[in-house]
Design an enzyme around this catalytic site. Structure first.
Site, PDB file in Angstrom:
ATOM      1  N   HIS A 157      32.784 -15.263  12.366  1.00 63.10           N
ATOM      2  CA  HIS A 157      31.320 -15.287  12.580  1.00 63.10           C
ATOM      3  C   HIS A 157      30.848 -14.022  13.286  1.00 63.10           C
ATOM      4  O   HIS A 157      29.837 -14.031  13.983  1.00 63.10           O
ATOM      5  CB  HIS A 157      30.888 -16.516  13.387  1.00 63.10           C
ATOM      6  CG  HIS A 157      31.486 -17.793  12.915  1.00 63.10           C
ATOM      7  ND1 HIS A 157      30.875 -18.616  11.985  1.00 63.10           N
ATOM      8  CD2 HIS A 157      32.682 -18.381  13.205  1.00 63.10           C
ATOM      9  CE1 HIS A 157      31.643 -19.671  11.746  1.00 63.10           C
ATOM     10  NE2 HIS A 157      32.751 -19.545  12.464  1.00 63.10           N
ATOM     11  N   SER A 278      21.296  14.203  10.226  1.00 65.93           N
ATOM     12  CA  SER A 278      19.925  13.819   9.941  1.00 65.93           C
ATOM     13  C   SER A 278      19.073  15.073   9.918  1.00 65.93           C
ATOM     14  O   SER A 278      19.324  16.016  10.669  1.00 65.93           O
ATOM     15  CB  SER A 278      19.429  12.863  11.035  1.00 65.93           C
ATOM     16  OG  SER A 278      18.018  12.930  11.152  1.00 65.93           O
ATOM     17  N   LYS A 284      22.399  13.121  15.339  1.00 73.64           N
ATOM     18  CA  LYS A 284      22.963  12.098  14.451  1.00 73.64           C
ATOM     19  C   LYS A 284      24.208  12.542  13.690  1.00 73.64           C
ATOM     20  O   LYS A 284      24.312  13.677  13.251  1.00 73.64           O
ATOM     21  CB  LYS A 284      21.902  11.664  13.418  1.00 73.64           C
ATOM     22  CG  LYS A 284      20.756  10.846  13.963  1.00 73.64           C
ATOM     23  CD  LYS A 284      21.171   9.514  14.543  1.00 73.64           C
ATOM     24  CE  LYS A 284      21.687   8.553  13.512  1.00 73.64           C
ATOM     25  NZ  LYS A 284      20.638   7.886  12.760  1.00 73.64           N
ATOM     26  N   GLU A 291      28.380   4.173   3.458  1.00 80.72           N
ATOM     27  CA  GLU A 291      27.158   3.488   3.016  1.00 80.72           C
ATOM     28  C   GLU A 291      26.982   3.593   1.503  1.00 80.72           C
ATOM     29  O   GLU A 291      26.564   2.642   0.842  1.00 80.72           O
ATOM     30  CB  GLU A 291      25.943   4.077   3.724  1.00 80.72           C
ATOM     31  CG  GLU A 291      25.919   3.781   5.217  1.00 80.72           C
ATOM     32  CD  GLU A 291      24.827   4.565   5.922  1.00 80.72           C
ATOM     33  OE1 GLU A 291      23.814   3.960   6.282  1.00 80.72           O
ATOM     34  OE2 GLU A 291      24.989   5.782   6.107  1.00 80.72           O
TER      35      GLU A 291
END
Ligand code: ARG
Length: 460
Positions: A157, A278, A284, A291
């Protein structure tokens, strides 16, 4: 206007928009090498059966090889008006050789031809994918061996549950990719069947020898029913299903690497060479590769859905709908190979933050089950032990302590027969290494799993 190979009965030329609409050559020209190889085998079989002469076969084979060379040199112009790769090559052969080239299509049709080309293509790609999967599995085993001492929290979980070895986690992915390999290998057996000779749908009146063509092209079997042979795309659907499951695995791994690399977890450090920045936020470092792999799973599932939907309710035998199989198939092959390749390179470069993992495993009562198991050895029934440890956890929450930070006296308030031995049981290493049940996370089990995997992969 290009001369069509089928326009004998037509009085009007094909509308330009229809030519563009029905053409598939932009996509299926990718099959040219298989198409030519299949045609060469077909010529040899026709000659072997005296359906054409040996001299004719030699002329045709030379002409086909010349076209192949031209395509490879980029000198061949594919023409949309000639629909597909099959008719582009055959038309060119007729233009080059004249009448003798018109014999090539004896005892076959584009319906069995395209089925053959697709099977030959997919057979090669499956072998390539199996190679990429072997590399990925090798890298996972490498990581598991390298980080065999690293303990981390295992989750259910997405809540900390019990301590595990990081290597056990890597080996879980090893198992998934091993199943993928088996699936692709088993699918290969059904891809590897020769349909050429089924002709349009009903077979042919010529005395062909499909087994000889199969032998020439390395097919261990030939199709048993001509109607099925020209309208079967199960082997593609199966491949897309296997690819989809493999992408599920890659997407799960991606998801974990993405949040493990976040500041909140800080479990891993992505290599700079596999991260992007970024355009606005200078600080970043983003896990875009993971992804994109996660995102591309959607494309592959889309391909499977497209093929299932396209084939559903299609009457026998060939229908033009089936031309729509190639774009999703090619896209899936490219997508899957790209994802496997990039992961094979990324994995060995992952930075592992062992201290962060260990700290996380040490906090959050991950040894609660171990304490309950210990109480069972002291005579409690497991359900009672579970409740008692639950109460002890409640007490710890109030005192802001972990179970292993309680004194013996504190523990005895919950269960009087606890003795000094409990502290060994509550150690992180015990929680891991006492789980020796088959497939458990104990170091000895994981080491054995790594050795077995090295054997499977032919390493060491
Ligand atoms: N381009 C077609 C395909 O990919 C080849 C077979 C076409 N056959 C036909 N009779 N129109 O499916």
């Amino acid at each position: 206007m290009s001369a069509k190979l089928w326009d004998g009965r037509f009085k009007e030329a094909t509308d330009k928009s229809v030519e563009a609409f029905t053409a598939s050559v932009k996509t299926d020209s990718r099959l040219y090498a298989y198409d030519i190889q299949g045609s060469i085998a077909h010529c040899k079989m026709l000659a072997g059966q005296s359906i054409i002469t040996e001299e004719e076969a030699d002329i045709l084979i030379e002409g086909l090889n010349k076209i192949k060379q031209e395509i490879e040199q980029g000198a061949f112009e594919f023409d949309e008006a000639l629909e597909d790769v099959h008719m582009n090559i055959e038309s060119r052969l007729v233009a080059d050789l004249g009448d003798v080239a018109k014999k090539l299509h004896t005892a076959r049709s584009r319906n069995d031809q395209v089925a053959l080309d697709t099977r030959m293509y997919l057979r090669d790609e499956c072998k390539e994918i199996l190679r990429y999967l072997a590399i990925l599995r090798r890298e996972l085993v490498g990581l598991a061996g390298k980080y065999i001492d690293v303990v981390m929290p295992g989750y259910t979980h997405m809540q900390r549950a019990q301590p595990i070895l990081l290597s056990h986690h890597f080996m879980a992915y090893y198992e998934m990719f091993k199943r993928d390999s088996v699936r692709f290998k088993e699918g290969l057996a059904r891809i590897n069947v020769l349909p050429l000779g089924s002709a349009a749908l009903a077979g042919t009146t010529f005395p062909i020898d499909m087994n000889y063509t199969a032998e020439l092209l390395g097919f261990p079997k030939v199709t048993a029913n001509s109607l099925d042979a020209v309208s079967d795309r199960d082997f593609i659907i199966e491949f897309l299903a296997s690819a989809s499951i493999c992408m599920v695995h890659l997407s799960r791994l991606s998801e974990e690497l993405i949040y493990w690399s976040s500041a909140e977890f800080g479990f891993i450090e992505m290599p700079d060479s596999f991260s992007t920045g970024s355009s606005i936020m200078p600080q970043k470092k983003n896990p875009d590769v993971c992804e994109l792999v996660r995102g591309r799973a959607g494309r592959v599932f889309g391909g499977l859905t497209a093929l299932l939907t396209m084939m559903k309710s299609l009457p026998l035998a060939y229908n033009r709908d089936m031309q729509e199989d190639k774009e999703p198939l090619f896209d899936t092959v490219d997508t899957l190979k790209g994802c496997l390749l990039v992961y094979g390179k990324l994995l060995p470069q992952l930075g592992i933050n062992q201290d962060r993992m260990k700290d996380a495993a040490n906090r959050g009562f991950l040894n609660a089950t171990d304490l309950a198991d210990y109480l069972v050895t002291k005579g409690a029934g497991f359900r009672d032990a579970h409740r008692i440890v639950g109460e002890a956890v409640g007490y710890c929450l109030e005192k802001k302590k972990e179970l292993h930070e309680l004194t013996l006296e504190e523990m005895r308030r919950f269960f009087p027969s606890i003795d000094e031995g409990v502290f060994d049981v509550l150690l992180l290493d015990s929680a891991v290494n006492r789980r020796t049940s088959t497939g458990g996370t104990a170091r000895e089990n994981v080491s054995a799993a790594i050795r077995a995997a090295e054997d499977e992969l032919g390493l060491k």
